[in-house]
Design a protein around this motif. Structure first.
Motif, short mmCIF file in Angstrom:
data_model
loop_
_atom_site.label_atom_id
_atom_site.label_comp_id
_atom_site.label_asym_id
_atom_site.label_seq_id
_atom_site.Cartn_x
_atom_site.Cartn_y
_atom_site.Cartn_z
N HIS A 91 0.66 9.15 5.16
CA HIS A 91 0.42 8.42 6.40
C HIS A 91 0.07 9.41 7.50
O HIS A 91 0.71 10.45 7.65
CB HIS A 91 1.67 7.62 6.78
CG HIS A 91 1.98 6.52 5.80
ND1 HIS A 91 1.81 5.19 6.10
CD2 HIS A 91 2.42 6.57 4.52
CE1 HIS A 91 2.16 4.46 5.05
NE2 HIS A 91 2.54 5.27 4.08
N ALA B 2 4.87 8.15 1.55
CA ALA B 2 5.63 6.96 1.20
C ALA B 2 6.71 7.29 0.17
O ALA B 2 6.55 8.19 -0.66
CB ALA B 2 4.69 5.89 0.64
N MET C 262 9.63 6.13 3.83
CA MET C 262 8.77 7.31 3.96
C MET C 262 9.64 8.53 4.16
O MET C 262 10.78 8.44 4.62
CB MET C 262 7.80 7.17 5.15
CG MET C 262 6.87 6.00 5.06
SD MET C 262 5.70 5.97 6.45
CE MET C 262 5.22 4.23 6.43
N THR D 11 12.11 8.63 10.41
CA THR D 11 12.62 8.55 9.04
C THR D 11 14.10 8.21 8.99
O THR D 11 14.61 7.78 7.95
CB THR D 11 12.37 9.86 8.27
OG1 THR D 11 12.91 10.96 9.02
CG2 THR D 11 10.87 10.09 8.05
N TYR E 40 -3.10 5.21 6.40
CA TYR E 40 -2.59 5.91 5.23
C TYR E 40 -3.71 6.07 4.21
O TYR E 40 -4.75 5.42 4.29
CB TYR E 40 -1.40 5.16 4.61
CG TYR E 40 -1.72 3.72 4.24
CD1 TYR E 40 -2.21 3.39 2.99
CD2 TYR E 40 -1.53 2.69 5.16
CE1 TYR E 40 -2.52 2.09 2.65
CE2 TYR E 40 -1.83 1.39 4.84
CZ TYR E 40 -2.33 1.09 3.59
OH TYR E 40 -2.64 -0.21 3.27
#
Length: 526
Positions: free
Chosen positions: A282, A496, A320, A312, A415
């Motif tokens: 991404h 991902a 991810m 995250t 992405y």
């Protein structure tokens, strides 16, 4: 399988959702949404779940396997000799491989399987046609003499690139004799292979009911270690909440489609959650047609304005992980260093030192769904700290991608994933653009962001494609990733991840970076 095992399996499949049961010791029961399957014939299969099935039912000459899905290993071929000058690779087939029908795997099965993909010309055929194969020449380009198979290719390719092509899904070898028994109206067995299987893989297909059930049984004659479990049952369960209920009640061993919130809600000591990096990366990119985004200092500062850990740990937790290079972690040749952290003071200093005037106003296109809109809002907040102000423009996936292809965006949150396991698949997208004119459309992030890639980087990308030394080739791709990471208008942020919840007693499950690298062969239930 004895009568008792069959009875236990029938019981497992018939259980109401409220019941509690333990699955048989030698059967792995999986809940998964499998309604994406359109085809399971390896010449046609192009969906996520069908890739998983093909990998467990078929073999290739060379393949990535359960022991180490990052290393290309021997498959149906025990060894191979490369002649890059004559663009030829000669494979020696193993003599202990048999199809689940009992038929031996022969050189003519390989030739026919490859020719079949080219002649049927279904969705994944393009992966093999890259080698210069056509319906007219494929049986001259691929030939067999006993247990020796010779593969010729036409193009300036590294043999490593060719081997990765031959490790891809459509290069799976099918049982010619069995398939031709079921040919209908010249379809080369396509209809039959979309309901059955004819491979030499670790499992045989016992039953397949679309959007309902897949049952795999162990191939006891498999030439490698395992399978270590007798059967795998994949139940179609579309609802994530139902998957969680089944897992917590003990009616299944594995749930593959739980949401991050559901993962967080699991408290049972009998359930564990494994996280597997996936292939999509991404990124945030800046269109070089927008004057305010052309200073390299803006690119440099942007790398310190992404709240990597903040995202995250919250909005993309479990979905991810931080990754800052164009080739995904878990693939050969990946570069896994993550030198950038959220540091708005450093970003402001970079802009000030370069004389970049702020504030800068930028539109940011994003797909209008979670987690992308949440990510865009995070970027909006963190970039504002350094005077770069995003106006978020949400749209449907098709609207956003169409705008990207037209080069009419300013900034883009999107992405990218590879078509097959070779670093050139992404290097071409992130490190190559030899013609930046508007009428030279290319399906790459570089062209779509109007970035005129430096000539020496273009040259390196081309050279890496043709480099015959595998180790040197990987080094070249690592260097390309370092260069793009350090200086480009494309800020790669995340890779991902895929979370799988399973019983604590399940071991040996392998889920590589794509659905083609999902392996059940080493699974055990302790």
């Amino acid at each position: 399988m004895n009568h008792l095992k069959a009875s236990l399996l029938a019981t497992v499949m018939a259980l109401p959702l409220a019941a509690h049961a333990e699955t048989p010791d030698d059967v792995l029961v999986v809940a998964q949404n499998i309604d994406d399957i359109v085809a399971i014939d390896p010449a046609q299969a192009y969906e996520f779940t069908s890739g998983e099935l093909v990998t467990n039912l078929y073999d290739r000459l060379v393949q990535y396997d359960a022991e180490d899905p990052t290393t290309l290993a021997a498959g149906l071929a025990t060894d191979w000799a490369v002649d890059p000058e004559n663009k030829t690779i000669t494979f020696t087939l193993r003599d202990d491989a048999v199809f689940t029908s009992g038929n031996p795997v022969r050189g003519e099965d390989v030739v026919w399987s490859f020719a079949r993909v080219i002649k049927l010309n279904l969705t994944p055929a393009f992966i093999l046609t890259q080698l210069g194969w056509t319906p007219e020449n494929v049986e001259e380009m691929v030939t067999a003499d006993g247990n020796t198979v010779t593969v010729k290719y036409d193009g300036d390719f590294s043999p490593a690139f060719v081997l990765n092509v031959l490790a891809a899904r459509p290069a799976s070898v099918v049982d010619k004799a069995t398939v031709l028994e079921h040919e209908q109206d010249g379809d080369m067995g396509n209809a039959w292979l979309n309901a059955n299987a004819a491979g030499s893989g670790p499992f045989a297909l016992q039953s397949y009911r679309p959007a309902e059930l897949v049952r795999l049984t162990a191939n006891d004659d498999y030439f490698k270690d395992g399978p270590k479990i007798d059967s795998v049952i994949i139940r179609h369960v579309a609802e994530a909440a139902t998957q969680q209920l089944l897992l917590e009640s003990g009616d299944i061993d594995m749930a593959k489609n739980l949401t991050p919130d559901q993962i967080d809600s699991i408290t049972s000591d009998d359930i564990k959650v494994e996280v597997y990096p996936q292939s999509a990366v991404h990124f945030l990119s800046f269109n070089q047609k927008t004057e305010s985004l052309t200073p390299e200092a803006v690119w440099d500062a942007a790398r310190y304005l992404v709240d990597y850990e903040g995202m995250t740990n919250s909005i993309i937790k479990g979905q991810m992980e931080v990754h800052q290079a164009f080739w995904p972690k878990g693939f050969p040749g990946s570069y896994d260093e993550t030198p950038f952290t959220y540091d708005p003071e450093k970003a402001k200093q970079i802009l000030a030192d370069a004389g970049v005037e702020t504030p800068i106003s930028v539109t940011l296109d994003v797909i209008n769904s979670a987690p992308f809109t949440d990510m865009a809002q995070s970027l909006q907040a963190s970039f504002a700290d350094a005077g770069i102000n995003f106006e978020i423009l949400p749209g449907t996936g098709s609207q956003v991608i169409t705008k990207y292809r037209e080069r009419s965006h300013e900034a883009m949150l999107l992405y990218w994933g590879p078509d097959f396991m070779d670093p050139h698949s992404n290097a071409k997208a992130f490190a190559y653009n030899s013609n930046n004119s508007d009428d030279a459309y290319a399906a790459t992030t570089t062209w779509r962001n109007a970035w005129a890639v430096p000539d020496d980087m273009n040259d390196m990308t081309t050279a890496a494609l043709t480099e015959s030394d595998p180790a040197k080739r990987e080094e070249m791709y690592v260097e390309l990733q370092e260069r793009v990471q350090e200086k480009s208008p494309i800020v790669i942020m995340f890779q991902a991840s895929y979370q799988v919840a399973m019983g604590e007693d399940v071991t040996g499950y392998v889920n590589g970076a794509t659905s083609d690298f999902v392996f059940y062969r080493l699974v055990e239930k302790d």
